[in-house]
Design a protein around this motif. Structure first.
Motif, PDB file in Angstrom:
ATOM      1  N   VAL A  35       0.836  -1.206   0.000  1.00 56.24           N
ATOM      2  CA  VAL A  35       0.000   0.000   0.000  1.00 56.24           C
ATOM      3  C   VAL A  35       0.871   1.256   0.000  1.00 56.24           C
ATOM      4  N   ILE A  36       1.878   1.283   0.858  1.00 52.22           N
ATOM      5  CA  ILE A  36       2.767   2.449   0.921  1.00 52.22           C
ATOM      6  C   ILE A  36       3.516   2.623  -0.400  1.00 52.22           C
ATOM      7  N   SER A  37       3.992   1.532  -0.968  1.00 45.48           N
ATOM      8  CA  SER A  37       4.727   1.599  -2.240  1.00 45.48           C
ATOM      9  C   SER A  37       3.845   2.122  -3.362  1.00 45.48           C
ATOM     10  N   ILE A  38       2.618   1.610  -3.451  1.00 47.36           N
ATOM     11  CA  ILE A  38       1.694   2.067  -4.493  1.00 47.36           C
ATOM     12  C   ILE A  38       1.365   3.548  -4.302  1.00 47.36           C
ATOM     13  N   ALA A  39       1.113   3.958  -3.067  1.00 43.37           N
ATOM     14  CA  ALA A  39       0.769   5.359  -2.801  1.00 43.37           C
ATOM     15  C   ALA A  39       1.912   6.290  -3.199  1.00 43.37           C
ATOM     16  N   ILE A  40       3.135   5.923  -2.837  1.00 42.07           N
ATOM     17  CA  ILE A  40       4.292   6.757  -3.192  1.00 42.07           C
ATOM     18  C   ILE A  40       4.500   6.775  -4.698  1.00 42.07           C
ATOM     19  N   GLY A  41       4.464   5.595  -5.323  1.00 43.13           N
ATOM     20  CA  GLY A  41       4.660   5.521  -6.773  1.00 43.13           C
ATOM     21  C   GLY A  41       3.578   6.248  -7.550  1.00 43.13           C
ATOM     22  N   SER A  42       2.358   6.230  -7.043  1.00 44.18           N
ATOM     23  CA  SER A  42       1.243   6.900  -7.720  1.00 44.18           C
ATOM     24  C   SER A  42       1.264   8.407  -7.523  1.00 44.18           C
ATOM     25  N   ALA A  43       1.833   8.856  -6.441  1.00 43.91           N
ATOM     26  CA  ALA A  43       1.909  10.295  -6.186  1.00 43.91           C
ATOM     27  C   ALA A  43       2.881  10.967  -7.156  1.00 43.91           C
TER      28      ALA A  43
END
Length: 125
Positions: A54-62
């Motif tokens: 979840v953290i990885s996706i959120a950072i990558g998507s930002a």
């Protein structure tokens, strides 16, 4: 001119998804080392795995949303979806097993939803 913008957006989404994969892999390595030395039970693996993803996706998507400053939720959702594709391909390479089941469906939903939220956050940073 519009085509340049599409190419730029595509590259931003690709970079964001690859960043998310790299963050995930690095966090998995750190977590494996912690598991080795801290004698943690196997019951923590699943929840920690989800938090890392979840953290990885959120950072990558930002990332693509922040750089382009518009349509963050769409770019974030696509980035999250692409992350799931990368994760699926990596999983196939290491396990030689393909299963299309409810877990894959929940992963796809996770990627799109968390990606969209990360994109919204990225636009507003």
């Amino acid at each position: 001119m519009k085509r340049d913008g599409q190419v730029n957006n595509t590259l931003l989404i690709l970079k964001g998804s690859l960043l998310a994969v790299i963050i995930t892999l690095l966090c998995f390595i750190v977590f494996a080392i912690i598991m080795k030395f801290a004698n943690l039970g196997e019951d923590v693996i699943g929840p920690v795995n989800q938090v890392i993803r979840v953290i990885s996706i959120a950072i990558g998507s930002a990332l693509p949303a922040k750089v382009s400053k518009n349509k963050g939720w769409i770019k974030g959702a696509i980035t999250g979806g692409l992350y799931i594709v990368w994760a699926f391909v990596i999983s196939i390479l290491f396990s030689n097993h393909v299963s299309f089941d409810s877990i894959l469906l929940s992963d796809v939903l996770l990627g799109f939803i968390v990606g969209a939220i990360g994109g919204i956050i990225g636009v507003n940073i």
